[in-house]
Motif scaffolding. Structure first.
Motif, mmCIF file in Angstrom:
data_model
loop_
_atom_site.group_PDB
_atom_site.id
_atom_site.type_symbol
_atom_site.label_atom_id
_atom_site.label_comp_id
_atom_site.label_asym_id
_atom_site.label_seq_id
_atom_site.Cartn_x
_atom_site.Cartn_y
_atom_site.Cartn_z
ATOM 1 N N VAL A 73 28.871 53.780 44.368
ATOM 2 C CA VAL A 73 29.479 53.004 45.317
ATOM 3 C C VAL A 73 28.479 51.363 46.456
ATOM 4 N N ARG A 74 28.284 52.213 47.093
ATOM 5 C CA ARG A 74 27.219 52.248 47.909
ATOM 6 C C ARG A 74 25.848 50.847 47.276
ATOM 7 N N ARG A 75 24.989 51.551 46.094
ATOM 8 C CA ARG A 75 24.601 50.289 45.174
ATOM 9 C C ARG A 75 25.416 49.159 44.796
ATOM 10 N N SER A 76 26.696 48.986 44.603
ATOM 11 C CA SER A 76 26.912 48.901 44.284
ATOM 12 C C SER A 76 27.531 47.687 45.283
ATOM 13 N N LEU A 77 28.053 47.568 46.824
ATOM 14 C CA LEU A 77 28.257 47.175 47.598
ATOM 15 C C LEU A 77 27.075 46.156 47.729
ATOM 16 N N ASP A 78 25.813 47.051 48.243
ATOM 17 C CA ASP A 78 25.043 46.310 48.447
ATOM 18 C C ASP A 78 24.377 45.772 47.994
ATOM 19 N N GLY A 79 24.400 45.684 46.196
ATOM 20 C CA GLY A 79 25.035 44.317 45.100
ATOM 21 C C GLY A 79 25.654 43.960 45.300
ATOM 22 N N CYS A 80 26.763 43.472 45.803
ATOM 23 C CA CYS A 80 27.857 42.561 45.957
ATOM 24 C C CYS A 80 27.033 41.664 47.586
ATOM 25 N N LEU A 81 26.948 41.863 48.168
ATOM 26 C CA LEU A 81 26.511 42.012 49.402
ATOM 27 C C LEU A 81 24.641 40.944 49.081
ATOM 28 N N ARG A 82 24.357 41.271 48.173
ATOM 29 C CA ARG A 82 23.095 39.884 47.538
ATOM 30 C C ARG A 82 24.004 39.320 47.326
ATOM 31 N N ALA A 83 24.861 39.508 46.819
ATOM 32 C CA ALA A 83 25.042 37.602 45.826
ATOM 33 C C ALA A 83 25.317 36.491 46.652
ATOM 34 N N PRO A 84 25.325 35.639 46.792
ATOM 35 C CA PRO A 84 25.130 34.563 47.173
ATOM 36 C C PRO A 84 25.844 34.311 47.797
ATOM 37 N N ALA A 85 27.722 34.515 47.600
ATOM 38 C CA ALA A 85 28.889 34.845 47.705
ATOM 39 C C ALA A 85 28.936 34.953 48.994
ATOM 40 N N PHE A 86 29.008 35.864 48.959
ATOM 41 C CA PHE A 86 28.713 37.016 50.840
ATOM 42 C C PHE A 86 27.485 36.629 51.443
ATOM 43 N N ARG A 87 26.715 36.046 50.904
ATOM 44 C CA ARG A 87 25.288 35.953 52.166
ATOM 45 C C ARG A 87 25.353 34.405 52.684
ATOM 46 N N ARG A 88 26.309 33.477 52.575
ATOM 47 C CA ARG A 88 27.152 32.516 52.292
ATOM 48 C C ARG A 88 28.094 32.861 53.946
ATOM 49 N N SER A 89 28.721 33.544 53.428
ATOM 50 C CA SER A 89 30.201 33.998 53.907
ATOM 51 C C SER A 89 29.888 35.641 55.332
ATOM 52 N N GLN A 90 29.486 36.231 56.551
ATOM 53 C CA GLN A 90 29.476 36.926 56.910
ATOM 54 C C GLN A 90 30.835 37.671 57.000
ATOM 55 N N LYS A 91 31.665 36.605 57.441
ATOM 56 C CA LYS A 91 33.196 37.370 57.813
ATOM 57 C C LYS A 91 33.684 37.659 56.082
ATOM 58 N N LEU A 92 33.551 37.388 54.666
ATOM 59 C CA LEU A 92 33.604 38.908 54.099
ATOM 60 C C LEU A 92 32.370 39.498 53.565
ATOM 61 N N ALA A 93 31.397 39.289 53.950
ATOM 62 C CA ALA A 93 30.088 40.737 53.906
ATOM 63 C C ALA A 93 30.922 41.723 55.041
ATOM 64 N N ALA A 94 31.515 41.353 56.509
ATOM 65 C CA ALA A 94 32.196 42.480 56.764
ATOM 66 C C ALA A 94 33.162 42.645 56.573
ATOM 67 N N PHE A 95 34.271 42.192 56.037
ATOM 68 C CA PHE A 95 35.205 42.486 55.920
ATOM 69 C C PHE A 95 34.892 43.683 54.337
ATOM 70 N N LEU A 96 34.377 43.254 53.482
ATOM 71 C CA LEU A 96 34.077 44.090 52.999
ATOM 72 C C LEU A 96 33.376 45.578 52.719
ATOM 73 N N SER A 97 32.302 45.856 53.417
ATOM 74 C CA SER A 97 31.792 46.486 54.445
ATOM 75 C C SER A 97 32.643 47.982 55.053
ATOM 76 N N TYR A 98 33.284 46.782 55.772
ATOM 77 C CA TYR A 98 34.453 47.699 56.719
ATOM 78 C C TYR A 98 35.412 48.240 55.885
ATOM 79 N N VAL A 99 36.012 48.228 54.685
ATOM 80 C CA VAL A 99 36.940 48.627 53.373
ATOM 81 C C VAL A 99 36.323 50.024 53.002
ATOM 82 N N VAL A 100 35.227 49.370 52.310
ATOM 83 C CA VAL A 100 34.269 50.350 51.443
ATOM 84 C C VAL A 100 33.877 51.150 52.676
#
Length: 194
Positions: free
Chosen positions: A15-42
């Motif tokens: 799960v953490r490998r997938s979370l890291d992969g998602c957070l490296r995607a351009p869409a999450f790099r552009r939005s710190q809010k979404l990255a923080a939201f996803l990291s928190y809930v996971v």
């Protein structure tokens, strides 16, 4: 076939490998809010605190809102959750296909679920393929594209901005700049022809 699972059935490491992969995607790099939201809930789900994932805790713990945040009067967490779901779908339709686990945030909830992606349990077996004689096939030409830019280009252009409103604002500014340039050109023409 994917198999829907919870945090106990899927390894936290996957799960953490997938979370890291998602957070490296351009869409999450552009939005710190979404990255923080996803990291928190996971991370809350993996820590066994999934029951406590609510709009209030997301707002105050992940999005930096004040303790006075009232989810019944402020829909911002619901709005961000909708954006998060769309961005996760976008990521998993592209670079996220290679990630071991698909992270989902079901509609109507904030608690994530995890699905093993196809082919994660065992590497595919290689079977020898029989050699066949190629048969020529006549394929009709694809239909001519519709007028206007393809949807993929439009989606990529929108991806440069965090929100659709920012894209509209950028377009309006570009139109204003163009109109100003035309006006200046007309003024120069009037002055030189007089």
């Amino acid at each position: 076939m994917t198999e829907q699972t919870n945090a106990e059935a899927v390894s936290a490491e996957a799960v953490r490998r997938s979370l890291d992969g998602c957070l490296r995607a351009p869409a999450f790099r552009r939005s710190q809010k979404l990255a923080a939201f996803l990291s928190y809930v996971v991370e809350e789900e993996l820590a066994g605190r999934g029951e406590g994932i609510k709009a209030y805790t997301i707002a105050t713990q992940a999005l930096g809102r004040a303790d006075s945040f009232d989810p019944s009067n402020d829909p911002s967490v619901r709005v961000e959750a909708g954006r998060l779901r769309r961005v996760l779908d976008e990521v998993y339709s592209d670079e996220g296909r290679q990630l071991p686990v698909r992270i989902l945030v079901p509609v109507g909830a904030y608690r994530p679920t995890f699905e093993l992606q196809a082919g994660e349990d065992a590497p595919p077996e290689e079977t020898p393929r029989p050699v066949a004689t190629p048969v020529p096939v006549l394929v009709p030409a694809p239909p001519a594209p519709a007028a206007g830019p393809p949807r993929r280009i439009a989606a990529q252009a929108l991806a440069l901005f965090d929100t659709r409103g920012q894209a509209v604002l950028a377009l309006l500014l570009a139109v204003i700049a163009f109109l100003l340039a035309v006006e200046v050109a007309l003024q120069i023409y009037v002055l030189t022809s007089a």
